[in-house]
Design an enzyme around this catalytic site. Structure first.
Site, PDB file in Angstrom:
ATOM      1  N   GLY A  93      13.365 -39.185   1.861  1.00  0.00           N
ATOM      2  CA  GLY A  93      13.132 -40.553   1.443  1.00  0.00           C
ATOM      3  C   GLY A  93      11.846 -41.115   2.011  1.00  0.00           C
ATOM      4  O   GLY A  93      11.077 -40.408   2.679  1.00  0.00           O
ATOM      5  N   ALA A  98      17.608 -50.127  -5.898  1.00  0.00           N
ATOM      6  CA  ALA A  98      17.804 -50.812  -4.620  1.00  0.00           C
ATOM      7  C   ALA A  98      19.090 -50.359  -3.939  1.00  0.00           C
ATOM      8  O   ALA A  98      19.188 -50.326  -2.711  1.00  0.00           O
ATOM      9  CB  ALA A  98      17.815 -52.318  -4.835  1.00  0.00           C
ATOM     10  N   TRP A 143      19.926 -39.012 -12.202  1.00  0.00           N
ATOM     11  CA  TRP A 143      18.762 -38.160 -12.001  1.00  0.00           C
ATOM     12  C   TRP A 143      17.520 -38.889 -12.474  1.00  0.00           C
ATOM     13  O   TRP A 143      17.483 -39.396 -13.580  1.00  0.00           O
ATOM     14  CB  TRP A 143      18.927 -36.832 -12.739  1.00  0.00           C
ATOM     15  N   GLU A 192       0.819  -1.202   0.000  1.00  0.00           N
ATOM     16  CA  GLU A 192       0.000   0.000   0.000  1.00  0.00           C
ATOM     17  C   GLU A 192       0.861   1.263   0.000  1.00  0.00           C
ATOM     18  O   GLU A 192       0.572   2.230  -0.711  1.00  0.00           O
ATOM     19  CB  GLU A 192      -0.922   0.020   1.231  1.00  0.00           C
TER      20      GLU A 192
END
Length: 367
Positions: free
Chosen positions: A295, A166, A172, A54
């Site tokens: 994870g 595993a 990536w 404002e």
């Protein structure tokens, strides 16, 4: 409300979004001043401690603000914080109407600003495009009303719902466009939070790497047994790092403190650190939005604790096979009514991947 009201408030919301990366812990706010059908001033809050939307709009308008209508995405503040009250500035400038998208959830304001304007003879309307305004500040609203931050859980998975091989290898999983999208999400967060498992497996930076972002979120590690190596990459980068731990031994803590981390002793629960304590402490530190990148163990624990407000899942068009690691570690379900339902809020393509935004459904919503 008139059609022009919607148009000017939509513009104020657009301005507010420019503060997406910088206002924390304050809300993102935009303001448009209109007189005789024309815009005479605009502004948005850029950074905590600096002028509010404002005030910036009023400075741009100058004398043209007298008799104007102010369209603002959040109720003007009426208390002295880091800056003076915006209600005083609006009244001093001679604004004769204020249209606010929503009331301020901050108990120090919470309708008092609008009432002060009404008492001074200013015409006040509130609620125009409120849903859009609330979507700009989910963390600020939740912190003010529920005393905990808004938790956004970010995960990446293959088409068959796996997050890593595993062996733990995951870089990536998604493409460059998705990783850049995550940077933008990090930039809007107050805090980037991870667990010790992810830290040891990936040694992530947990920082923001965008040229337009000039603020680094607080980096938080949940590490009950204090296994964080003092050589961790995130400890070598600028910005604050906070480690929640149950270890009270000063000898074990010393190397991490010397590396620049702050350590906070945290109560334990059966499953690990008390996650509710963590969120209460982060709210006390004025953290609005928490981005969790972790994870399956921590992801599952947060879901079970009812602390996830939004899930963002990036799905890559690849398959990792049944031996790869899953998204969540959750108790075995024996009956379908025990399932955890999620509401899909949005799906969109991000480069070669898909981003799915979901909201956990509470028990009454599943019925």
């Amino acid at each position: 409300m008139f059609l022009d009201d919607y148009r000017h408030m939509a513009r104020a919301l657009t301005l507010a979004r420019r503060g997406l990366y910088g206002t924390d812990p304050n809300p993102r706010v935009g303001c448009v001043l209109v007189r005789d059908g024309g815009v005479v001033g605009e502004g948005w809050h850029e950074q905590a401690g600096e002028a509010h939307a404002e005030v910036i709009a009023l400075e741009a308008a100058g004398d043209r603000a007298r008799g104007a209508t102010a369209y603002v995405t959040l109720e003007p503040c009426c208390h002295h914080g880091r800056t003076p009250p915006c209600t005083d500035a609006l009244l001093h400038a001679g604004v004769n109407r204020v249209v606010a998208a929503m009331a301020d959830p901050n108990p120090q304001v919470a309708g008092k600003g609008l009432q002060q304007l009404r008492d001074a003879g200013v015409a006040v309307d509130c609620g125009l495009l409120e849903a859009e305004a609330r979507a700009l500040n989910p963390g600020f609203i939740q912190r003010m009303t529920q005393h905990r931050p808004f938790v956004r859980l970010k995960l990446a998975m293959s088409l068959d719902g796996r997050t890593a091989l595993a062996s733990g290898e995951s870089q990536w999983l998604t493409g460059a466009a998705a990783r850049q999208d995550v940077q933008r999400l990090r930039a809007r967060a107050s805090t980037i939070l991870t667990g010790i498992g992810t830290l040891l497996a990936d040694d992530p930076s947990l920082n923001v790497r965008l040229p337009e972002a000039h603020r680094q979120p607080l980096r938080v590690i949940l590490d009950s047994a204090l296994r964080t190596p003092p050589t961790a990459k995130t400890l070598r980068l600028p910005g604050a790092v906070l480690i929640f731990t149950a270890v009270t031994d000063n000898t074990l803590q010393a190397p991490l403190r010397q590396a620049g981390a702050e350590l906070l002793i945290t109560p334990r629960t059966e499953g690990g650190l008390d996650l509710h304590f963590v969120m209460t402490e982060l709210a006390r530190r004025e953290c609005n939005e928490i981005q969790v990148e972790c994870g399956p163990t921590l992801a599952g624990a947060l879901l079970q604790a009812g602390l996830v407000d939004e899930l963002l899942i990036y799905m890559a068009p690849i398959l990792l096979g049944e031996q790869a690691r899953g998204l969540f570690q959750l108790p075995i379900l024996t009956q379908m009514h025990e399932r955890r339902a999620l509401e899909v809020m949005e799906t969109r393509a991000v480069g070669t991947d898909w981003r799915i935004r979901l909201r956990p459904m509470r028990s009454q919503e599943q019925e």
